[in-house]
Motif scaffolding. Structure first.
Motif, mmCIF file in Angstrom:
data_model
loop_
_atom_site.group_PDB
_atom_site.id
_atom_site.type_symbol
_atom_site.label_atom_id
_atom_site.label_comp_id
_atom_site.label_asym_id
_atom_site.label_seq_id
_atom_site.Cartn_x
_atom_site.Cartn_y
_atom_site.Cartn_z
ATOM 1 N N GLY A 6 0.797 -1.225 0.000
ATOM 2 C CA GLY A 6 0.000 0.000 0.000
ATOM 3 C C GLY A 6 0.824 1.268 0.000
ATOM 4 O O GLY A 6 0.298 2.360 -0.225
ATOM 5 N N LEU A 7 2.117 1.150 0.234
ATOM 6 C CA LEU A 7 3.003 2.316 0.258
ATOM 7 C C LEU A 7 3.488 2.621 -1.155
ATOM 8 O O LEU A 7 3.975 1.742 -1.854
ATOM 9 C CB LEU A 7 4.190 2.042 1.173
ATOM 10 N N ARG A 8 3.326 3.872 -1.574
ATOM 11 C CA ARG A 8 3.679 4.244 -2.947
ATOM 12 C C ARG A 8 5.073 4.865 -3.006
ATOM 13 O O ARG A 8 5.402 5.736 -2.199
ATOM 14 C CB ARG A 8 2.668 5.235 -3.521
ATOM 15 N N LEU A 9 5.854 4.422 -3.978
ATOM 16 C CA LEU A 9 7.169 5.002 -4.220
ATOM 17 C C LEU A 9 7.002 6.196 -5.152
ATOM 18 O O LEU A 9 6.447 6.074 -6.243
ATOM 19 C CB LEU A 9 8.088 3.965 -4.860
ATOM 20 N N LYS A 57 18.659 20.071 16.812
ATOM 21 C CA LYS A 57 17.597 19.203 17.317
ATOM 22 C C LYS A 57 16.232 19.595 16.761
ATOM 23 O O LYS A 57 15.437 18.749 16.351
ATOM 24 C CB LYS A 57 17.562 19.236 18.849
ATOM 25 N N GLU A 58 15.956 20.910 16.761
ATOM 26 C CA GLU A 58 14.654 21.369 16.257
ATOM 27 C C GLU A 58 14.463 20.993 14.796
ATOM 28 O O GLU A 58 13.359 20.616 14.384
ATOM 29 C CB GLU A 58 14.519 22.883 16.448
ATOM 30 N N TRP A 59 15.519 21.084 14.009
ATOM 31 C CA TRP A 59 15.402 20.712 12.595
ATOM 32 C C TRP A 59 15.147 19.217 12.442
ATOM 33 O O TRP A 59 14.388 18.794 11.573
ATOM 34 C CB TRP A 59 16.672 21.113 11.834
ATOM 35 N N TYR A 60 15.775 18.424 13.312
ATOM 36 C CA TYR A 60 15.520 16.976 13.263
ATOM 37 C C TYR A 60 14.058 16.679 13.574
ATOM 38 O O TYR A 60 13.414 15.871 12.885
ATOM 39 C CB TYR A 60 16.420 16.230 14.250
ATOM 40 N N LEU A 61 13.513 17.332 14.604
ATOM 41 C CA LEU A 61 12.122 17.075 14.986
ATOM 42 C C LEU A 61 11.163 17.515 13.884
ATOM 43 O O LEU A 61 10.153 16.847 13.633
ATOM 44 C CB LEU A 61 11.803 17.795 16.300
ATOM 45 N N ARG A 62 11.468 18.627 13.232
ATOM 46 C CA ARG A 62 10.645 19.062 12.098
ATOM 47 C C ARG A 62 10.700 18.021 10.970
ATOM 48 O O ARG A 62 9.679 17.670 10.376
ATOM 49 C CB ARG A 62 11.129 20.412 11.579
ATOM 50 N N ALA A 63 11.909 17.569 10.673
ATOM 51 C CA ALA A 63 12.073 16.576 9.609
ATOM 52 C C ALA A 63 11.330 15.292 9.949
ATOM 53 O O ALA A 63 10.668 14.698 9.083
ATOM 54 C CB ALA A 63 13.562 16.292 9.399
ATOM 55 N N ARG A 64 11.414 14.848 11.199
ATOM 56 C CA ARG A 64 10.734 13.618 11.605
ATOM 57 C C ARG A 64 9.222 13.780 11.507
ATOM 58 O O ARG A 64 8.511 12.895 11.000
ATOM 59 C CB ARG A 64 11.123 13.255 13.044
ATOM 60 N N PHE A 65 8.717 14.922 11.969
ATOM 61 C CA PHE A 65 7.277 15.185 11.901
ATOM 62 C C PHE A 65 6.785 15.104 10.455
ATOM 63 O O PHE A 65 5.790 14.429 10.154
ATOM 64 C CB PHE A 65 6.985 16.575 12.491
ATOM 65 N N CYS A 66 7.501 15.791 9.548
ATOM 66 C CA CYS A 66 7.083 15.821 8.139
ATOM 67 C C CYS A 66 7.248 14.454 7.475
ATOM 68 O O CYS A 66 6.402 14.037 6.672
ATOM 69 C CB CYS A 66 7.888 16.867 7.382
ATOM 70 N N ALA A 67 8.329 13.738 7.805
ATOM 71 C CA ALA A 67 8.564 12.423 7.203
ATOM 72 C C ALA A 67 7.466 11.445 7.596
ATOM 73 O O ALA A 67 6.973 10.667 6.761
ATOM 74 C CB ALA A 67 9.926 11.893 7.639
ATOM 75 N N LEU A 68 7.060 11.470 8.863
ATOM 76 C CA LEU A 68 6.000 10.561 9.308
ATOM 77 C C LEU A 68 4.649 10.944 8.706
ATOM 78 O O LEU A 68 3.818 10.068 8.433
ATOM 79 C CB LEU A 68 5.928 10.569 10.844
ATOM 80 N N LYS A 69 4.438 12.241 8.485
ATOM 81 C CA LYS A 69 3.209 12.679 7.808
ATOM 82 C C LYS A 69 3.166 12.135 6.380
ATOM 83 O O LYS A 69 2.133 11.655 5.910
ATOM 84 C CB LYS A 69 3.134 14.213 7.786
ATOM 85 N N LEU A 70 4.297 12.223 5.687
ATOM 86 C CA LEU A 70 4.366 11.694 4.328
ATOM 87 C C LEU A 70 4.117 10.190 4.327
ATOM 88 O O LEU A 70 3.394 9.666 3.475
ATOM 89 C CB LEU A 70 5.733 11.996 3.713
ATOM 90 N N GLN A 82 2.703 8.182 6.821
ATOM 91 C CA GLN A 82 1.465 7.670 7.427
ATOM 92 C C GLN A 82 0.210 8.291 6.820
ATOM 93 O O GLN A 82 -0.774 7.586 6.562
ATOM 94 C CB GLN A 82 1.499 7.918 8.938
ATOM 95 N N ASP A 83 0.219 9.601 6.583
ATOM 96 C CA ASP A 83 -0.978 10.266 6.062
ATOM 97 C C ASP A 83 -1.084 10.161 4.543
ATOM 98 O O ASP A 83 -2.166 9.914 4.003
ATOM 99 C CB ASP A 83 -0.996 11.743 6.474
ATOM 100 N N ILE A 124 13.906 4.066 1.409
ATOM 101 C CA ILE A 124 13.366 2.699 1.484
ATOM 102 C C ILE A 124 14.140 1.836 2.466
ATOM 103 O O ILE A 124 13.555 1.156 3.325
ATOM 104 C CB ILE A 124 13.364 2.038 0.091
ATOM 105 N N THR A 125 15.484 1.824 2.366
ATOM 106 C CA THR A 125 16.267 0.949 3.246
ATOM 107 C C THR A 125 16.045 1.310 4.711
ATOM 108 O O THR A 125 15.967 0.418 5.567
ATOM 109 C CB THR A 125 17.757 1.046 2.904
ATOM 110 N N SER A 126 15.928 2.616 4.997
ATOM 111 C CA SER A 126 15.680 3.031 6.383
ATOM 112 C C SER A 126 14.324 2.535 6.856
ATOM 113 O O SER A 126 14.167 2.093 8.004
ATOM 114 C CB SER A 126 15.755 4.553 6.491
ATOM 115 N N TYR A 127 13.320 2.583 5.985
ATOM 116 C CA TYR A 127 11.979 2.128 6.356
ATOM 117 C C TYR A 127 11.931 0.611 6.525
ATOM 118 O O TYR A 127 11.203 0.094 7.389
ATOM 119 C CB TYR A 127 10.985 2.577 5.290
#
Length: 907
Positions: free
Chosen positions: A71-74, A140-153, A155-156, A165-168
């Motif tokens: 279900g995950l699209r590349l 740190k703040e930039w990492y948290l922003r990146a993580r927030f946006c990456a998980l949105k991409l 999961q949402d 891909i390899t990280s996932y």
């Protein structure tokens, strides 16, 4: 089972490949060119191969992802960026930044993906930050922003890019369930720590053989090769192949002035090798980024007739139809720019009604959509703006975009839209701005093939794809520090990378450890007959470059500048001496003639048109200033109109002032004009002159200033006429036209062969009751006005030209003897010029100082000398003189035709 085989040289791989069974094993490589070459070897050996026989690592990870999470699209990076910008704008308050920081956030996701997608990554990093407060404050703040946006991409939107891909895949424990083919892994320096972990997991169910590069200088790349240390520690078996025998080869270290010299020498060297009988497919030109060299290199190779394996491609954005399409979409969507408007308008039929110079003057400066109304034709074409509010579904955007596609060919637009449809599903919603931005990124990246490469041609490739057993003669170009070292777009320092690896086990891609430099050193050890290592001191744009450390470490004369070998293009310039065919000799002669012309040693051919150009006072002045200026205006019909901008230009102000003075001097003169009457007059003038302003609000203060100018003018004229009561204005913006033969000096009212049509317009002619005339020319300021004694010397001929016309009786309704020529400076209402002192008192006052040149004799001398200059100038024009020879070189600094000029001192 996991097995590691240590190899010191790429040549050892052929031993392993000899025992490789493509029907039962998969050979894992890092690049497409190596994959293709191995497939050809298998085909030659076995006569067939299956798709899984040779795989790129990225292909394997995509296959595993599809099987584990269908279900995950590349999606492509550009589409992911478009979604990322939407997410950042929607959550700007939470993130503390908006989509303007998209590039930084995306870089952090790329860099930190192994941590972001690891089940325990964020927890470990948070603990690490506690003991590293300086790093925590930095990023740190930039990492948290990146993580927030990456998980949105993830999961949402349920999308992922190839680099993540390899990280996932770290989140899945059942990798062995979806893959059952033994692997031979040949990734050299491009393997990552995450890939090493995934290969270790796969080795639980299938045999995985790791080919570990283990050169003598391995310690210089300890951080880069750390994944191999981990794999070796986890392997059930390790093996080291016998050290291969060293083979002597010829090595040259060459320094050049720049990239172009590198290209010329490389092509010249290849030509020499081919003449020696070396097969083309045994030769390779290699660069860290070959695409930087390819456009120029391909042109040189094509002229030589040297076949290459590389396809000849072009970017989609180089096609005029695509460029116009995007320009039209931007123009119709409110993203106005002069260049887009020009591209999208001048391919339409309506554009034939508007000269380019007029278009440029109207639309060089654009501020809002209302600026389109400066021209009715342009406004009509772009009046219907697209509705940009809200979000659009994918199919809505495609439908609106296709409405603006006007070209007949549809192949390229199909390729572009296929990319869009592959990444975006029908329910994807983005703003028009984001859809258009994504479409632009597709066009910028998408290539189309013009000509397929020759399989048996020379290899032209990037450094990471350069391993080849066939390439026995290799030329390495672009060995600069800039091209071999990566750029860190995040705020992680080199120390941060080492600390993260040491403390929590995350070996991120460290830009200080260049895999390109590692591959270069590996390639240098590979078997070959001759290698050339080249460094160019400048790139194609002229920027200085630093030599790579590896190039400096080679034995050779690094400071000696090498003169590049000659190419076919060089030979074409000497073809006549070598007895080449007449066509080439003629081409060479043309080149030499143009060079001689540019150097000023050979005059340009005269311009002999079917008709003689129209002549005015300003045209004569332009020719005397520089014949090329005259040619640009009269022959080439070039114009330099003032731009419509927030600063009202002098020409517009001058038009208003002249028009006011023309109306206010109608006889009998009224001196009781009211402000409302002057305002009404100015509105009428604006309509008649079709004056356009960048902003309508500019008109009110401009009108107010010209009303005041009119009142001051009337006050001055009233006092002037009280002093000189005989003054009457008999000519206002008075036009004249006649035909003149410069050879015979005969003047005709009707057109004649070999005669110039001479025309002009005199601002004002005053007279008294005794048949005397005064010529007046309005000026806004006294800048650039010379004393009358210098008029002929400085080629200020306008007033003398008008006097000559009147004295010849060429204005039927204005007759008399000219006794005064004045520039009327309406800033302070001062008159400057020539007057006959003996007749002072009726039309002008006497001078305070006696002027010995203010006499009838001086007037006659002016007329005689002017007539000689006029006839000589007309004769030169008739002979077609057009060389760029300014009377004063200072003219060139402000000349409006400087960019088109071929004057020797400008080349």
């Amino acid at each position: 089972m996991l097995k590691v085989i240590s190899i010191e040289s790429r040549s050892q791989i052929s031993e392993i490949f000899a025992n490789y069974n493509p029907k039962e094993q998969s050979w894992l490589v890092s690049d497409l060119r190596t994959k293709f070459e191995l497939q050809q070897k298998i085909l030659g050996r076995d006569g067939q191969y299956v798709d899984e026989s040779v795989l790129r690592a990225s292909d394997l990870w995509k296959m595993l992802l599809k099987r584990l999470d269908p279900g995950l699209r590349l999606v492509s990076d550009p589409f992911a960026r478009s979604l990322l910008r939407t997410i950042m704008d929607e959550h700007a308050e939470v993130l503390g930044v908006n989509s303007s920081a998209e590039d930084t956030v995306f870089s952090y996701i790329d860099q930190m993906a192994a941590v972001i997608f690891h089940p325990e990554g964020t927890q470990r990093l948070t603990e690490w930050f506690e003991s590293h407060p300086e790093a925590m404050n930095r990023w740190k703040e930039w990492y948290l922003r990146a993580r927030f946006c990456a998980l949105k991409l993830l999961q949402d939107h349920r999308v992922i890019t190839a680099d993540w891909i390899t990280s996932y895949l770290q989140n899945f424990n059942e990798l062995e369930r979806v893959w059952n083919i033994p692997l031979i892994v040949d990734l050299s320096g491009e393997i990552t720590r995450v890939e090493a972990e995934l290969l270790h997991v796969l080795s639980r169910s299938v045999d995985v053989v790791i080919l570990e590069p283990n050169p003598e200088w391995r310690k210089d790349f300890h951080f880069l090769l750390k994944p191999y240390d981990d794999l070796r520690a986890q392997s059930a078996k390790t093996e080291k192949l016998p050290k291969p025998a060293e083979v002597a080869k010829k090595i040259e270290v060459l320094r050049f002035s720049g990239m172009l010299a590198e290209i010329k020498n490389s092509v010249g060297t290849v030509r020499c090798w081919l003449e020696q009988g070396i097969a083309a497919d045994n030769i390779a030109i290699i660069a860290p980024d070959i695409e930087t060299y390819w456009p120029v290199l391909q042109a040189y190779l094509a002229e030589e007739g040297i076949p290459v394996q590389k396809d000849i491609t072009h970017k989609a954005q180089s096609l005029p139809s695509v460029t116009r399409w995007l320009a039209l979409l931007r123009s119709k969507s409110g993203r106005l720019s002069s260049s887009d408007l020009e591209i999208s308008f001048f391919e339409k039929e309506e554009a034939q009604q508007l000269r380019y110079e007029e278009f440029r003057a109207l639309f060089k400066s654009l501020y809002v959509n209302e600026d389109l109304a400066r021209n009715d034709i342009v406004h009509k074409v772009f009046f219907e703006q697209m509705d940009l509010t809200g979000f659009l579904k994918r199919d809505e955007f495609v439908a609106k975009a296709l409405i603006s596609w006007n070209a007949d060919e549809t192949d390229i637009v199909q390729v572009i839209l296929r990319e869009l449809l592959q990444n975006a599903i029908s329910t994807t919603s983005l703003t028009w701005k984001e859809w258009l931005s994504y479409l632009e990124s597709i066009v910028a990246a998408k290539e189309y093939t013009l000509e397929k490469g020759e399989p048996r041609g020379m290899m032209v490739t990037k450094l990471m794809s350069a391993h080849s057993e066939k390439a026995r003669r290799r030329i390495f170009v672009g060995l600069t520090d800039e091209s071999l070292k990566g750029r860190n777009k995040t705020q992680l320092s080199g120390q941060d990378y080492f600390e993260l690896a040491k403390d929590i086990g995350f070996y991120l891609d460290n830009p200080d450890q260049s895999d390109l430099e590692f591959e270069l050193r590996l390639l240098a050890q590979a078997e070959s007959d001759e290698d050339l290592y080249c460094f160019g001191a400048t790139d194609l744009s002229g920027s200085l470059c630093s030599p790579a450390t590896f190039w400096m470490s080679l034995q050779g004369e690094h400071e000696k500048l090498t003169v590049p070998l000659e190419t076919r293009w060089d030979e074409l310039q000497h073809s006549q001496q070598r007895g080449e065919r007449p066509l080439l000799a003629g081409r060479k002669q043309q080149v030499e003639d143009r060079i001689e012309q540019d150097l000023g040693k050979v005059p340009y051919a005269p311009i002999l048109g079917a008709e003689l150009p129209r002549i005015s006072a300003s045209a004569v002045e332009s020719f005397l200033e520089c014949p090329f200026i005259f040619a640009a205006q009269r022959y080439f019909k070039l114009k330099d109109l003032p731009d419509i901008d927030l600063d009202v230009d002098h020409r517009t102000r001058g038009q208003l002032a002249h028009a006011i003075f023309e109306q206010l001097t109608i006889e009998p003169m009224r001196f009781d004009w009211t402000v409302p009457e002057l305002e009404e007059l100015l509105e009428k003038v604006r309509t008649e002159k079709k004056l356009i302003f960048a902003d309508e609000r500019l008109w009110t203060p401009l009108k107010r200033r010209h009303v005041q100018l009119g009142l001051r003018f009337l006050d001055f004229e009233k006092r002037w006429r009280q002093e000189f009561r005989k003054t009457r204005t008999i000519g206002r913006e008075k036009r004249f036209e006649f035909y003149l033969d410069p050879k015979t000096e005969e003047i005709h009212r009707e057109a004649k062969d070999n005669c110039f049509r001479i025309s002009g317009q005199i601002d004002r002619v005053d007279t008294d009751e005794d048949g005397h005339l005064v010529v007046v020319d309005y000026k806004s300021s006294s800048g650039g006005i010379s004393a009358h004694a210098s008029w002929l010397k400085n080629h200020e001929l306008q007033l003398l030209f008008y006097m000559w016309v009147l004295e010849k009786g060429l204005m039927e309704d204005v007759q008399g003897e000219v006794i005064g020529l004045f520039y009327y400076v309406f800033r302070n209402f001062e008159r400057k010029g020539f007057k006959v002192e003996d007749l002072a008192g009726a039309l002008y006052p006497a001078s305070k100082r006696k002027d010995k040149n203010a006499t009838y004799e001086a007037k006659e001398r002016y007329l005689t000398e002017f007539s000689q200059i006029l006839m000589t100038t007309l004769d030169r024009i008739k002979n077609g003189e057009c060389d760029a020879r300014p009377a004063d070189y200072k003219t060139c600094t402000t000349c409006e035709w400087r960019r088109q000029c071929r004057a020797p001192h400008l080349n």
